[in-house]
Every structure is written in C-alpha cells, then in structure tokens.
Design an enzyme around this catalytic site. Structure first.
Site, short mmCIF file in Angstrom:
data_model
loop_
_atom_site.label_atom_id
_atom_site.label_comp_id
_atom_site.label_asym_id
_atom_site.label_seq_id
_atom_site.Cartn_x
_atom_site.Cartn_y
_atom_site.Cartn_z
N GLU A 61 42.38 34.22 49.52
CA GLU A 61 42.55 34.54 48.18
C GLU A 61 42.30 35.79 47.55
O GLU A 61 41.14 36.36 47.93
CB GLU A 61 42.01 33.34 47.32
CG GLU A 61 42.73 31.88 47.12
CD GLU A 61 41.94 30.99 46.47
OE1 GLU A 61 41.30 31.48 45.27
OE2 GLU A 61 41.77 29.91 46.69
N GLU B 293 36.07 26.80 49.44
CA GLU B 293 35.03 27.44 48.28
C GLU B 293 34.10 26.14 48.27
O GLU B 293 33.96 25.65 46.92
CB GLU B 293 35.57 27.92 47.03
CG GLU B 293 36.68 28.98 47.24
CD GLU B 293 37.18 29.50 46.06
OE1 GLU B 293 37.04 28.90 44.90
OE2 GLU B 293 37.51 30.75 45.86
N HIS C 283 41.26 21.28 48.90
CA HIS C 283 41.13 22.11 47.92
C HIS C 283 40.89 21.37 46.56
O HIS C 283 41.52 21.29 45.69
CB HIS C 283 42.25 23.02 47.69
CG HIS C 283 42.24 24.50 46.83
ND1 HIS C 283 42.84 25.44 47.27
CD2 HIS C 283 41.67 24.80 45.55
CE1 HIS C 283 42.28 26.38 46.50
NE2 HIS C 283 41.69 25.90 45.55
N ARG D 282 49.94 30.06 52.35
CA ARG D 282 48.77 29.08 52.34
C ARG D 282 48.84 27.90 51.01
O ARG D 282 49.27 28.26 49.87
CB ARG D 282 47.57 29.90 52.05
CG ARG D 282 46.31 29.15 51.91
CD ARG D 282 45.02 29.87 51.71
NE ARG D 282 44.16 28.55 51.36
CZ ARG D 282 43.12 28.74 50.39
NH1 ARG D 282 43.07 29.77 49.67
NH2 ARG D 282 42.23 27.90 50.26
N ASN E 111 37.88 34.57 50.13
CA ASN E 111 38.40 34.18 48.55
C ASN E 111 37.43 35.19 47.78
O ASN E 111 36.54 35.14 47.68
CB ASN E 111 38.34 32.99 47.99
CG ASN E 111 39.28 32.09 48.90
OD1 ASN E 111 40.11 32.41 49.80
ND2 ASN E 111 39.41 30.78 48.50
N TYR F 28 37.61 38.12 44.38
CA TYR F 28 38.25 38.45 43.05
C TYR F 28 37.94 39.66 42.41
O TYR F 28 38.28 40.43 41.84
CB TYR F 28 38.29 37.41 42.09
CG TYR F 28 39.27 36.30 42.31
CD1 TYR F 28 38.97 35.29 43.21
CD2 TYR F 28 40.76 36.12 41.93
CE1 TYR F 28 39.79 34.21 43.60
CE2 TYR F 28 41.50 35.01 42.31
CZ TYR F 28 41.08 34.10 43.31
OH TYR F 28 41.99 33.27 43.58
C1 GBH Z 1 39.76 30.24 43.21
O1 GBH Z 1 38.25 30.45 42.75
C2 GBH Z 1 40.15 28.98 43.50
O2 GBH Z 1 40.10 28.76 44.76
C3 GBH Z 1 41.54 28.78 42.88
O3 GBH Z 1 41.95 27.65 42.86
C4 GBH Z 1 41.59 29.45 41.60
O4 GBH Z 1 42.84 29.13 40.88
C5 GBH Z 1 41.48 30.87 41.55
O5 GBH Z 1 40.15 30.97 41.88
C6 GBH Z 1 41.63 31.56 40.15
O6 GBH Z 1 40.55 31.06 39.34
O7 GBH Z 1 32.43 31.42 35.06
O8 GBH Z 1 30.46 30.70 35.85
O9 GBH Z 1 32.07 29.16 35.63
C7 GBH Z 1 37.84 31.53 42.74
C8 GBH Z 1 36.23 31.56 42.50
C9 GBH Z 1 34.28 31.03 41.50
C10 GBH Z 1 36.04 32.21 40.14
C11 GBH Z 1 33.72 30.67 40.22
C12 GBH Z 1 35.39 31.86 39.03
C13 GBH Z 1 33.74 31.09 37.81
C14 GBH Z 1 32.21 31.15 37.39
N1 GBH Z 1 35.58 31.16 41.22
N2 GBH Z 1 34.10 31.72 39.08
S1 GBH Z 1 31.83 30.40 35.96
#
Ligand code: GBH
Length: 488
Positions: free
Chosen positions: A378, A173, A126, A80, A312, A314
């Site tokens: 992701e 996202e 993106h 991807r 996606n 985590y």
């Molecule tokens: C992904 O987002 C992205 O698609 C990717 O580009 C990135 O490299 C990867 O994550 C790793 O970070 O702390 O309140 O600002 C993941 C979704 C949503 C995770 C927002 C982090 C932070 C919220 N993200 N979150 S805040």
C-alpha cells in the site's frame, strides 16, 4: 540524439492497485454474510465523519466484473484485495458452518482475474472480524480461541483458493488493529479507557494483548500453509505492516534516539518478533509486564513466519523526544521543520504529507534491518477537499500525480541504485472507497467513484502509474509459468 533508454525494473515485478473487502464490497446482508465488527461500529453515531457506513461502499460485491474490467483496462500485473471472513464463515469459528456462497463469490472473482492475466494478491484479514467472535469470547483479546479460529479460517481459504492464489497476506497492519481498535478506540471494536468514547476497554493493556494475539494467529496460519499447502501450491505467504519513515527533528541525540523509538513501536513491535525473534528492547522497557512475553513454544512458531516484508507506507514524520503518547513510543510527530517550513505537500488527512525521499529511506532501513524481499502492498495520497470538487475537476488530481511521481522515482532508485530487493508495488487504492472513520469524505482512489451512480472514472494518477510501470516492466500478456496451466 536518441532518448536515453528507460531503466527496467526486475522481471516479474508485480505492480497494480489494492483494496479491502469492507471498504468496497457493500451488500453486507447478501448471500448469507455474517456481521463483522465494522458493521455495528460504523452505525454508532459519531464513529464516522459523515455518519455513513459500509452498506453500499463502492458496491463491488455486485459490480465486481466492472472492477476487473477496469483493472484489465489499466493493464495491471496484480491486484491486492481482501477476503471477508464473515462471507466465508459467517459466525467465524472453527466449528461454525462454511458459507458456500462466500466461497463461490471469491472463487469466481479469482478465476476472472486470472482469465485477464492479473495475479491475485490476497489479504486474509483487513480489519473485518466476524462480530460473533467478538461477542462470543472477546475476539482478539482471547488469544487461545482466536488463534485457532483464525488458523481454521486461513486453512479454509488455502483449501478453496490456494490452487490459484500464490501470494497471501495474513494480516493487514496489526498496529492499526491493536492501537486504533483497542487503544485510541477510533476503529472497530472501538474499545478504549476514554469513557467518553467507549463504555469499556483498557488502553494500557489491551492493545499489547491484541498485538500478541495477532502475531500468533498470523504465525499459526503460516505454519498451516507451510506444512499442509505450500509443498503442493507453492505460494508465498507473509504479513503486511503499516509504517512510515521516522526522521529525527534535528541532530540532537535525544531526537535521533526518538526516531528509532518511533520505529520500534510502529514497526519493530511486529517485525522484530517475526523476523528477528523478539520484541524490541525499547518496548519491553516502556511497557514492562504489560507487554506479553512469548513462550519458547510460541517463539518457535513466530520467528521466521513471513516469506517477505509486506510494507504499507504513506508519509514521513519528524520525531521529537518527550511526547506523552505511549502508542508512538513517547515520541512527538510533526511536519514542521525547525526553520518553520513544511516537510511536504499536505494531504487531506492530517497525518499525511508528501515526502518521497522518506519512502526510499524506509526501504533501505527495512532492507538493512530485516533482509527480506520487500513487497510494497500500500502507498497513496488523499488530495485536499477532493470530495468538494465536481468530478471533472477531481479527476485532474495533480497533487496525487506528484506524490506518485516522487515515490516511483525513489522506488526505482532504491531498486537500481541502492540494491534493495523490492518485488511489488501496489498503490492504495484502485477506487475511492469507505475510508473507515473518515467515511466517504476522504478519497484515496486513483479511480474516482461517484457515490450516487457508482460510476468509476480514472483519475490522472491512474494514468500516471499505468504508464510509468508499463514503460519499465514486461507487458503482462503472459502469466508466470507457475500460473499458466490455470487459464485455458
Ligand atoms: C491504510 O492504513 C489502511 O490499510 C487502508 O485500509 C486505508 O484505507 C489507508 O491506509 C488510507 O488511510 O491519526 O493517530 O489515528 C494506513 C496506516 C496508520 C494511516 C494510522 C493513518 C492514523 C494515525 N494508517 N494513521 S491517527
């Protein structure tokens, strides 16, 4: 006694790794590329942790053949990556010229993937909006203009690459685009009501306007694909949403409700209109007339506009009612359980702990609520202080291996025991790369990148994932029939 047979994943299950254009390409001035909103934003002092920008990244615009060789060595089924709108249409708009060098770059890239039997999984957007569109009319804030320009950009991509690309993601996202770009102001274009952060912006209205534009732009691109390309090209197209599992902090009815409210704002904001045809009631309730309404004509385009659920994810949050953060649905997130213990192993990122059971729970929730085949596009982990370690130590990334061990076993359980229809798993990320506001400090790669030499070194986590999937899938020496004619 013979070892028990490894249980197989469905045939044609797509596994591999993911990246995004601005995070890896560098060469921001090469071959006629226009500026994106991240070019200028990442140059403003204080916007990235280490003060660095995307000018070099992992140098993948130059080293793309090395990246493909690495993917081939890993034996992935799919990769991807995202296209840079500013390389393809440098000024972004529907009347602006197309850049043949941009088309050529991605066309060669796609050919080389296919020649290695790697199936391209392509993201159109993106986060790297052409700067000119932001300057010209406010970018995502201007629904009527951006929807047409985005649909035109998508069409150019289908025309040029759709003979070979059978998996399309319109947007990565939208929650991050809207909230981090126009609410918190920590991502480009960095707009926020907080005047210490941004000279302009209104965090109470703009994120919801932007979210609405993103949904419509997505839906119009899908309409173009389905009407003009899908009949000939026969691919799948959909959107990918960020969303973590939201678990009640305890059994109290307020906190059980809070977890659902958190899901409504993080996921339902986009998934409900697209799969079910309306914004979640809870969002209408908290936002009132700040939440744009869909006209019947808009809704006709939006509802059903994704062939699959792109996921996606985590981590998992424990949810408590009564938070003051509208962007989280007035829900407080914590990783500390009522008894004081932590939910899981802490990552480098404050927002991320390792809780693999949440991955399975989220898959089940999405499957029950939306009933769409799920593509995990992701999933990944940043190991604490990985950048401070010598590379020979960093590549022994046991904590990331543990993360992927937990997730893969829960993936298998969701498919084989729970019956969830899951068709892809693409780990984030192929490479350490430009981690947005974190600069290069935070590493998510399964491959270590030495930013002085651009040397790529596989970490143990890459080897874990490769072995795990190779044991459970058909070897990828053959492309699916729909793509076979493309390689001599
Ligand atoms: C992904 O987002 C992205 O698609 C990717 O580009 C990135 O490299 C990867 O994550 C790793 O970070 O702390 O309140 O600002 C993941 C979704 C949503 C995770 C927002 C982090 C932070 C919220 N993200 N979150 S805040």
């Amino acid at each position: 006694m013979a070892a028990p047979a490894v249980r197989k994943l469905p045939q044609n299950f797509l596994w591999g790794f993911a990246t995004a254009s601005f995070q890896i390409e560098g060469s921001t001035n090469a071959d006629g590329r226009g500026k994106s909103i991240w070019d200028d934003f990442s140059r403003i002092p204080g916007k990235t942790l280490d003060g660095r920008n995307g000018d070099d990244a992992t140098d993948s615009y130059k080293l793309w053949q090395e990246d493909i060789a690495l993917l081939a060595r890993y034996g992935v089924k799919s990769y991807r990556f995202s296209l840079s709108w500013s390389r393809i249409i440098p000024l972004g708009g529907r009347k602006d010229p197309i850049n043949p060098k941009g088309i050529e770059f991605y066309s060669n890239f796609i050919d080389a993937l296919l020649a290695n039997n790697i199936i391209p999984f392509v993201t159109l957007y993106h986060w790297d909006l052409p700067q000119a569109l932001h300057d010209r009319y406010g970018g995502w804030l201007n629904k009527d203009e951006i929807v047409q320009d985005y649909a035109n950009y998508a069409k150019v991509c289908f025309e040029n690459f759709g003979d070979r690309v059978k998996f399309w993601l319109t947007m990565n996202e939208p929650w991050c685009v809207s909230i981090l770009g126009y609410g918190r102001g920590v991502f480009a274009p960095g707009r926020s009501s907080d005047r210490t952060r941004s000279p302009e912006g209104d965090s109470s209205t703009e994120p919801w306007i932007v979210g609405h534009s993103v949904i419509l732009a997505h839906a119009h691109a899908v309409k173009v694909y389905r009407e003009e390309f899908k009949p000939r090209q026969g691919g799948q197209i959909g959107i990918t949403l960020n969303g973590d599992w939201q678990m009640p902090y305890d059994d109290s009815p307020e906190n059980v409700a809070a977890a659902q409210h958190a899901l409504d704002v993080a996921i339902g904001w986009f998934a409900d209109p697209i799969y079910l045809g309306q914004y979640p009631a809870y969002m209408q309730q908290i936002l009132g007339n700040r939440l744009p309404q869909f006209t019947p004509a808009e809704l006709a385009v939006v509802k059903g506009s994704s062939d699959f659920y792109g996921m996606n994810t985590y981590t998992t949050n424990l949810c408590r009612a009564g938070g003051d953060d509208e962007f989280q649905g007035f829900v407080d997130y914590t990783f500390t359980r009522p008894d004081g213990t932590q939910l899981g192993n802490q990552a480098h990122c404050g927002w991320l702990q390792d809780y693999p059971e949440g991955f399975r729970a989220l898959l089940n929730y999405l499957w029950k609520r939306y009933r769409m085949p799920i593509y995990v596009t992701e999933n990944g982990f940043s190991v604490k202080n990985e950048s401070d370690k010598p590379k020979e130590v960093a590549v022994k990334d046991l904590e990331r291996v543990n993360y992927y061990r937990g997730v893969t076993s829960n993936l298998q359980a969701a498919i084989l025991e729970d019956g969830v229809d899951i068709r892809a798993y693409l780990a984030w990320s192929l490479l350490d790369n430009f981690e947005w506001a974190d600069g290069y400090v935070t590493r998510f790669g399964v491959t270590y990148v030495d930013y002085n030499t651009q040397e790529r070194i596989p970490k143990d986590s890459a080897m874990f994932i490769v072995k795990w999937f190779q044991d459970r899938t058909q070897p990828s020496e053959e492309l699916p029939p729909s793509l076979k004619h493309l390689v001599a």
